[in-house]
Design a protein around this motif. Structure first.
Motif, PDB file in Angstrom:
ATOM      1  N   HIS A  21      -2.508   3.390   2.056  1.00  0.00           N
ATOM      2  CA  HIS A  21      -3.393   2.755   1.182  1.00  0.00           C
ATOM      3  C   HIS A  21      -3.053   1.348   2.478  1.00  0.00           C
ATOM      4  O   HIS A  21      -2.219   1.015   3.142  1.00  0.00           O
ATOM      5  CB  HIS A  21      -2.823   2.760   0.072  1.00  0.00           C
ATOM      6  CG  HIS A  21      -3.059   3.227  -1.151  1.00  0.00           C
ATOM      7  ND1 HIS A  21      -5.226   3.659  -1.291  1.00  0.00           N
ATOM      8  CD2 HIS A  21      -2.729   4.196  -2.241  1.00  0.00           C
ATOM      9  CE1 HIS A  21      -4.811   3.909  -2.955  1.00  0.00           C
ATOM     10  NE2 HIS A  21      -3.416   4.743  -2.570  1.00  0.00           N
ATOM     11  N   GLN A  22      -4.925   0.405   2.538  1.00  0.00           N
ATOM     12  CA  GLN A  22      -4.450  -0.885   3.164  1.00  0.00           C
ATOM     13  C   GLN A  22      -4.655  -2.024   2.286  1.00  0.00           C
ATOM     14  O   GLN A  22      -4.425  -2.955   2.873  1.00  0.00           O
ATOM     15  CB  GLN A  22      -6.140  -0.715   3.584  1.00  0.00           C
ATOM     16  CG  GLN A  22      -6.309  -0.152   4.420  1.00  0.00           C
ATOM     17  CD  GLN A  22      -5.309   0.647   5.923  1.00  0.00           C
ATOM     18  OE1 GLN A  22      -5.003  -0.630   6.649  1.00  0.00           O
ATOM     19  NE2 GLN A  22      -4.560   2.201   5.760  1.00  0.00           N
ATOM     20  N   ALA A  23      -3.792  -1.362   1.164  1.00  0.00           N
ATOM     21  CA  ALA A  23      -3.485  -2.963   0.228  1.00  0.00           C
ATOM     22  C   ALA A  23      -3.030  -2.347  -0.967  1.00  0.00           C
ATOM     23  O   ALA A  23      -2.365  -0.938  -0.916  1.00  0.00           O
ATOM     24  CB  ALA A  23      -5.419  -3.520  -0.448  1.00  0.00           C
ATOM     25  N   SER A  65     -16.643  -1.121  -6.528  1.00  0.00           N
ATOM     26  CA  SER A  65     -16.618  -1.881  -5.686  1.00  0.00           C
ATOM     27  C   SER A  65     -15.602  -3.115  -5.549  1.00  0.00           C
ATOM     28  O   SER A  65     -14.924  -3.834  -4.422  1.00  0.00           O
ATOM     29  CB  SER A  65     -17.842  -2.902  -5.347  1.00  0.00           C
ATOM     30  OG  SER A  65     -18.231  -3.227  -6.816  1.00  0.00           O
ATOM     31  N   SER A 122     -11.191   2.060  -3.810  1.00  0.00           N
ATOM     32  CA  SER A 122     -10.590   3.296  -3.327  1.00  0.00           C
ATOM     33  C   SER A 122      -9.129   3.987  -4.045  1.00  0.00           C
ATOM     34  O   SER A 122      -8.526   3.075  -5.085  1.00  0.00           O
ATOM     35  CB  SER A 122      -9.889   3.822  -1.655  1.00  0.00           C
ATOM     36  OG  SER A 122      -8.498   3.052  -2.292  1.00  0.00           O
ATOM     37  N   GLY A 129       0.229  -1.152  -0.018  1.00  0.00           N
ATOM     38  CA  GLY A 129       0.525   0.010   0.102  1.00  0.00           C
ATOM     39  C   GLY A 129       0.631   0.896  -0.213  1.00  0.00           C
ATOM     40  O   GLY A 129       0.504   2.620  -0.054  1.00  0.00           O
ATOM     41  N   GLU A 155     -11.439  -3.566  -7.389  1.00  0.00           N
ATOM     42  CA  GLU A 155      -9.686  -3.734  -7.488  1.00  0.00           C
ATOM     43  C   GLU A 155     -10.153  -2.155  -8.364  1.00  0.00           C
ATOM     44  O   GLU A 155      -9.828  -3.036  -9.850  1.00  0.00           O
ATOM     45  CB  GLU A 155      -8.634  -4.163  -7.650  1.00  0.00           C
ATOM     46  CG  GLU A 155      -7.398  -3.712  -7.614  1.00  0.00           C
ATOM     47  CD  GLU A 155      -6.885  -5.461  -7.733  1.00  0.00           C
ATOM     48  OE1 GLU A 155      -5.296  -4.674  -7.362  1.00  0.00           O
ATOM     49  OE2 GLU A 155      -6.662  -6.262  -7.996  1.00  0.00           O
ATOM     50  N   CYS A 174      -6.501   1.067  -5.862  1.00  0.00           N
ATOM     51  CA  CYS A 174      -6.134   0.537  -4.934  1.00  0.00           C
ATOM     52  C   CYS A 174      -6.768  -0.826  -5.256  1.00  0.00           C
ATOM     53  O   CYS A 174      -8.011  -1.325  -5.428  1.00  0.00           O
ATOM     54  CB  CYS A 174      -5.934   0.958  -3.378  1.00  0.00           C
ATOM     55  SG  CYS A 174      -5.433  -0.235  -2.165  1.00  0.00           S
ATOM     56  N   HIS A 175      -6.178  -1.898  -4.501  1.00  0.00           N
ATOM     57  CA  HIS A 175      -6.832  -3.499  -4.799  1.00  0.00           C
ATOM     58  C   HIS A 175      -8.231  -3.046  -3.662  1.00  0.00           C
ATOM     59  O   HIS A 175      -9.180  -3.640  -3.965  1.00  0.00           O
ATOM     60  CB  HIS A 175      -6.375  -4.049  -4.193  1.00  0.00           C
ATOM     61  CG  HIS A 175      -7.022  -5.493  -3.874  1.00  0.00           C
ATOM     62  ND1 HIS A 175      -7.637  -5.956  -2.992  1.00  0.00           N
ATOM     63  CD2 HIS A 175      -6.924  -6.874  -5.110  1.00  0.00           C
ATOM     64  CE1 HIS A 175      -7.858  -7.302  -3.398  1.00  0.00           C
ATOM     65  NE2 HIS A 175      -7.716  -7.848  -4.439  1.00  0.00           N
ATOM     66  N   ASP A 176      -8.689  -2.567  -2.671  1.00  0.00           N
ATOM     67  CA  ASP A 176      -9.693  -2.303  -2.311  1.00  0.00           C
ATOM     68  C   ASP A 176     -10.711  -1.296  -2.825  1.00  0.00           C
ATOM     69  O   ASP A 176     -11.557  -0.812  -2.352  1.00  0.00           O
ATOM     70  CB  ASP A 176      -9.335  -1.526  -0.228  1.00  0.00           C
ATOM     71  CG  ASP A 176      -8.918  -0.072  -0.448  1.00  0.00           C
ATOM     72  OD1 ASP A 176      -8.930   0.555  -1.557  1.00  0.00           O
ATOM     73  OD2 ASP A 176      -8.668   0.448   0.563  1.00  0.00           O
TER      74      ASP A 176
END
Length: 418
Positions: free
Chosen positions: A160-162, A202, A182, A141, A204, A178-180
């Protein structure tokens, strides 16, 4: 046998009734046939040449074999990453596992820019417009900003969380997907870099590109959506749902500001063309293969699409007719990444068959010094066991690499990155 008087009289009567002179031939040339004493019989019989209706692309030579092939060992087999980019300074950056390598297409030199420590791997790379800085996205991230001339890490932007699978620059602003699902906008000039978070996917985010004027941002995701964002807003200007697979391939036309092309994955295989002013879909192509990238030509009214399953090829299309010009068999596995040379003539392709190939597709109509400037160097494909066809000019222990030929680049370095 000579005719008798009665027969001759009968013929004359019939000729008078038909309005034909008895002393004239019924079938004759309206004009005299040319005689052999004329200067040039070809001028008499030849017709003016007809103008050709063939498109310009049909008249130029399009090679279907690569100009160069380099080694790219360890390239991840992952559709959702963005591991290849070509800078204005003619430097190609490629992410191979935990390392980022730079290949100087002018000199043929290879440098190891950085090597990540621990478990994270490189998930995306993106040059600034001027080619002075390289953004590196990681699987944990982080977004790193590297000064290429000094080969030093300038800053790391966490949050980033992912993994960060795709990025796009707009002047001092870097957008990261990001993968999440966002998208973050970072102002790289300030300590508190996060300026906006865009939430409309919703799945990646795997496609992300700013329009040249910085007014609109296009994003594509594993939720099969295409979102177009106004730079002044945190909600999409409009969303398109026509794709039926992940949308990684996004490209703005360089000669028609409002024209956006988007391409879908294995279950979709279509390229759609959008008018981003009216939001209308202008046209579509069924490519019959997974679409991994789209590149427009700035000189010709054409575009190249790269493909994965089942054909692993490149396709060249004319626009707006959407007639296919040529199919080019490219790799043994799906073409995951493409990048265009700064002169717009050559397309680089990378695949998990561990090959990096160069295709001269958009050769300019008139050769010039500009063409020579960006001509890739043959020595770079000489033998050797290192990435990109030869051993790197330096090895990294830690996060940075030693100095190399890149220090001689004449690049105007902006002061907006701190």
């Amino acid at each position: 046998q000579p005719l008798d008087g009665a027969t001759i009289a009968y013929h004359e009567e019939v000729a008078r009734a038909c309005g034909i002179s008895i002393n004239k031939r019924i079938l004759s040339f309206k004009e005299e046939a040319p005689t052999s004493d004329r200067d040039d019989l070809r001028q008499v019989y030849s017709r003016p040449a007809l103008k050709s209706n063939a498109p310009a692309a049909a008249k130029r030579r399009i090679l279907t074999t690569p100009e160069r092939v380099l080694d790219a060992p360890g390239l991840a087999e992952d559709y959702y990453l963005s591991l290849l980019d070509w800078s204005l300074g003619n430097i190609l950056a490629i992410g191979l596992d935990q390392s980022v390598y730079l290949w100087n297409a002018t000199s043929g030199d290879v440098n190891l820019l950085c090597q990540l420590q621990g478990d994270p791997y490189v998930s995306s790379v993106k040059w600034t417009t001027d080619g002075a800085y390289l953004a590196v996205g990681t699987s944990d991230g982080d977004v790193q900003i590297w000064d290429v001339e000094s080969q030093h890490l300038i800053r790391t932007m966490a949050g980033h969380q992912a993994r960060v699978g795709v990025m796009s620059w707009e002047k001092h602003q870097l957008s990261s997907g990001c993968h999440d699902g966002s998208i973050w906008n970072h102002d790289v000039r300030v300590a508190n870099h996060k300026t906006a978070e865009l939430l409309a996917h919703s799945g990646e985010v795997c496609g992300l590109t700013w329009r040249e004027d910085g007014a609109l941002l296009a994003s594509g995701g594993n939720d099969n959506l295409v979102n177009v964002w106004d730079a002044r807003s945190n909600v999409p200007k409009f969303t398109k749902t026509q794709h039926t697979a992940a949308v990684k391939a996004l490209a703005w036309s360089p000669w028609q500001l409002s024209l956006l092309a988007s391409g879908g994955g294995s279950n979709d295989r279509h390229v759609h063309f959008w008018n981003t002013t009216t939001t209308a879909r202008l046209d579509s192509i069924d490519t019959a293969s997974q679409v991994t990238s789209i590149k427009w030509s700035s000189e010709y009214r054409e575009l190249v699409t790269s493909h994965g399953f089942p054909h692993n090829h490149l396709a060249l299309w004319s626009y707006p007719s959407l007639a296919k010009i040529v199919d080019i068999p490219a790799h043994d596995t799906r073409v995951l990444h493409t990048a265009m040379s700064p002169d717009g003539q050559t397309i680089a392709t990378a695949a998990s068959d561990e090959n990096l190939k160069f295709w001269r597709i958009f050769e300019t109509r008139a050769k010039s010094d500009k063409s020579a400037r960006y001509n890739t160097h043959a020595s770079a494909i000489a033998g050797g066991g290192g990435p990109l066809g030869g051993p790197p000019s330096s090895t990294a222990s830690g996060t940075g690499a030693g100095s190399g030929s890149l220090s001689t680049l004449d690049i105007s370095r902006p002061a907006y990155i701190r």
